[in-house]
Design an enzyme around this catalytic site. Structure first.
Site, PDB file in Angstrom:
ATOM      1  CG  ASP A  51      -1.981   1.069   1.143  1.00  0.00           C
ATOM      2  OD1 ASP A  51      -2.095   1.510   0.066  1.00  0.00           O
ATOM      3  OD2 ASP A  51      -2.651   1.333   2.189  1.00  0.00           O
TER       4      ASP A  51
ATOM      5  CG  ASN B 105       2.101   1.662  -5.247  1.00  0.00           C
ATOM      6  OD1 ASN B 105       3.131   1.475  -4.485  1.00  0.00           O
ATOM      7  ND2 ASN B 105       1.690   0.747  -5.875  1.00  0.00           N
TER       8      ASN B 105
ATOM      9  NE  ARG C 110      -1.344   6.512   1.192  1.00  0.00           N
ATOM     10  CZ  ARG C 110      -1.358   5.647   1.956  1.00  0.00           C
ATOM     11  NH1 ARG C 110      -1.264   5.984   3.673  1.00  0.00           N
ATOM     12  NH2 ARG C 110      -1.823   4.286   1.672  1.00  0.00           N
TER      13      ARG C 110
ATOM     14  NE  ARG D 228      -4.141   6.728  -7.491  1.00  0.00           N
ATOM     15  CZ  ARG D 228      -4.005   6.612  -6.051  1.00  0.00           C
ATOM     16  NH1 ARG D 228      -3.914   7.451  -5.292  1.00  0.00           N
ATOM     17  NH2 ARG D 228      -4.301   5.355  -5.879  1.00  0.00           N
TER      18      ARG D 228
ATOM     19  CB  SER E 298      -8.738  -5.373  -3.757  1.00  0.00           C
ATOM     20  OG  SER E 298      -8.930  -4.007  -3.896  1.00  0.00           O
TER      21      SER E 298
ATOM     22  CG  ASN F 184      -7.461  -2.117  -6.158  1.00  0.00           C
ATOM     23  OD1 ASN F 184      -6.376  -2.932  -5.818  1.00  0.00           O
ATOM     24  ND2 ASN F 184      -7.772  -1.304  -5.225  1.00  0.00           N
TER      25      ASN F 184
ATOM     26  NE  ARG G  52      -7.300   2.145  -6.232  1.00  0.00           N
ATOM     27  CZ  ARG G  52      -6.160   2.246  -5.554  1.00  0.00           C
ATOM     28  NH1 ARG G  52      -5.311   2.623  -6.092  1.00  0.00           N
ATOM     29  NH2 ARG G  52      -6.018   1.885  -4.247  1.00  0.00           N
TER      30      ARG G  52
ATOM     31  CB  SER H  91      -7.705  -3.918   2.901  1.00  0.00           C
ATOM     32  OG  SER H  91      -7.251  -2.792   3.131  1.00  0.00           O
TER      33      SER H  91
HETATM   34  C1  FPP Z   1      -1.844   0.286  -3.363  1.00  0.00           C
HETATM   35  O1  FPP Z   1      -1.278   1.494  -3.511  1.00  0.00           O
HETATM   36  C2  FPP Z   1      -1.299  -0.604  -4.385  1.00  0.00           C
HETATM   37  C3  FPP Z   1      -2.148  -1.135  -5.281  1.00  0.00           C
HETATM   38  C4  FPP Z   1      -3.772  -0.920  -5.367  1.00  0.00           C
HETATM   39  C5  FPP Z   1      -1.686  -1.762  -6.483  1.00  0.00           C
HETATM   40  C6  FPP Z   1      -0.183  -2.492  -6.081  1.00  0.00           C
HETATM   41  C7  FPP Z   1       0.356  -2.799  -7.736  1.00  0.00           C
HETATM   42  C8  FPP Z   1       1.737  -2.677  -7.387  1.00  0.00           C
HETATM   43  C9  FPP Z   1       2.688  -2.693  -6.318  1.00  0.00           C
HETATM   44  C10 FPP Z   1       2.474  -2.474  -8.677  1.00  0.00           C
HETATM   45  C11 FPP Z   1       2.201  -3.598  -9.794  1.00  0.00           C
HETATM   46  C12 FPP Z   1       2.163  -5.050  -9.320  1.00  0.00           C
HETATM   47  C13 FPP Z   1       2.810  -5.959  -9.739  1.00  0.00           C
HETATM   48  C14 FPP Z   1       2.586  -7.455  -9.085  1.00  0.00           C
HETATM   49  C15 FPP Z   1       3.834  -5.905 -10.815  1.00  0.00           C
HETATM   50  P1  FPP Z   1      -2.704   2.560  -3.541  1.00  0.00           P
HETATM   51  O2  FPP Z   1      -2.631   3.029  -4.868  1.00  0.00           O
HETATM   52  O3  FPP Z   1      -3.739   2.394  -2.986  1.00  0.00           O
HETATM   53  O4  FPP Z   1      -1.887   4.019  -2.740  1.00  0.00           O
HETATM   54  P2  FPP Z   1      -2.551   4.917  -1.866  1.00  0.00           P
HETATM   55  O5  FPP Z   1      -3.298   4.380  -0.651  1.00  0.00           O
HETATM   56  O6  FPP Z   1      -1.327   5.873  -1.423  1.00  0.00           O
HETATM   57  O7  FPP Z   1      -3.130   5.713  -2.813  1.00  0.00           O
END
Ligand code: FPP
Length: 249
Positions: free
Chosen positions: A27, A29, A31, A40, A72, A75, A78, A203
């Site tokens: 979690d 990415n 931010r 993002r 998820s 997701n 989004r 989550s």
């Molecule tokens: C949560 O950060 C992350 C995700 C919803 C996706 C995870 C994906 C990756 C790490 C990259 C691609 C995956 C692979 C396996 C190559 P968020 O976007 O919810 O962050 P935030 O809560 O700060 O907005």
């Protein structure tokens, strides 16, 4: 850890006390990107790099199962552009990492409502799973379009169907039978659950399976999560007293 203890920084880990199965809620990415005034998607791109690092480190030190929460069921809500960018990244990751998985004896597996993924991702996923299916060093499981509650609903449906068809009697329904009807039936429950970015929630991830997992929450945002911090968490895990609800006699 390899017997020659060559993994930098991992020398003080006890190989016998490593978690067999590590699960991670990646979690932060978004931010990470926002802090840098970036889109993002840049956060997800940097997050992919962290995935590479953590997969490699896990294999090096001898983790047998690594399960990552990559996308998820929620997701899907989004913006289309972000979902599409995530799918492209995933596809690219699967293709680019095939050689590394083969070279390092890593089996790729996926859980979730995989039929909801775009066709090119399904094809790449199936090909990668087929290519790596005999690898035994570590199982890397990507949770994709995954939601634990819907997994549980599917499990209840499957068991009810078998009971209605007379294949099982209701007296035979026990914890093992439930586990064997979940997406995770080919792996042990996670010993360790890590969540990055400081949020104190699960989550909808592996609700049944984490009943006795040790939980670590770090404030570090996923793109900044490093090999060193991962090793530090594993070290701390080894100092925890896992009693599984019992007391020491
Ligand atoms: C949560 O950060 C992350 C995700 C919803 C996706 C995870 C994906 C990756 C790490 C990259 C691609 C995956 C692979 C396996 C190559 P968020 O976007 O919810 O962050 P935030 O809560 O700060 O907005």
């Amino acid at each position: 850890m390899n017997s020659d203890q060559t993994v930098h920084g991992a020398c003080d880990l006890d190989p016998a006390g490593l978690p067999v199965h590590v699960a991670i809620i990646m979690d932060g990415n978004g931010r990470w990107a926002k802090k840098r005034l970036l889109n993002r998607v840049k956060g997800h791109e940097q997050g992919s790099e962290t995935v590479r690092t953590i997969v490699r480190t896990s294999r090096e030190i001898g983790i047998r199962y690594l399960t990552l929460y990559a996308f998820s069921t929620e997701n899907w809500e989004r913006p289309k552009s972000e979902v599409s960018a995530l799918m492209t990244l995933l596809n690219r990751f699967l293709i680019n990492e095939r050689k590394e998985m083969q070279d390092n004896d890593i089996r790729l597996f996926a859980i979730g409502q995989l039929d909801r993924l775009p066709e090119p991702v399904i094809t790449t996923l199936k090909e990668t799973m087929k290519l790596t299916r005999d690898n035994k060093g570590m199982q890397l499981t990507l949770s994709l379009s995954y939601g634990s509650r819907s997994e549980i609903v599917d499990m209840v449906r499957a068991i009810a169907r078998e009971a209605c068809q007379g294949k099982i009697s209701t007296e035979l329904i026990n914890e093992n039978l439930v586990s064997s009807h979940l997406n995770t039936c080919n792996m042990p429950d996670p010993d360790l659950l890590i969540r990055t970015s400081g949020e104190m929630r699960i989550s909808n991830f592996l609700l049944w399976q984490i009943a006795y997992s040790e939980i670590f929450i770090t404030k570090t945002l996923w793109p900044d999560f490093s090999k060193e911090e991962y090793l530090q968490i594993l070290k701390e895990y080894q100092s925890r007293d896992r009693r599984f609800g019992k007391i020491k006699t």
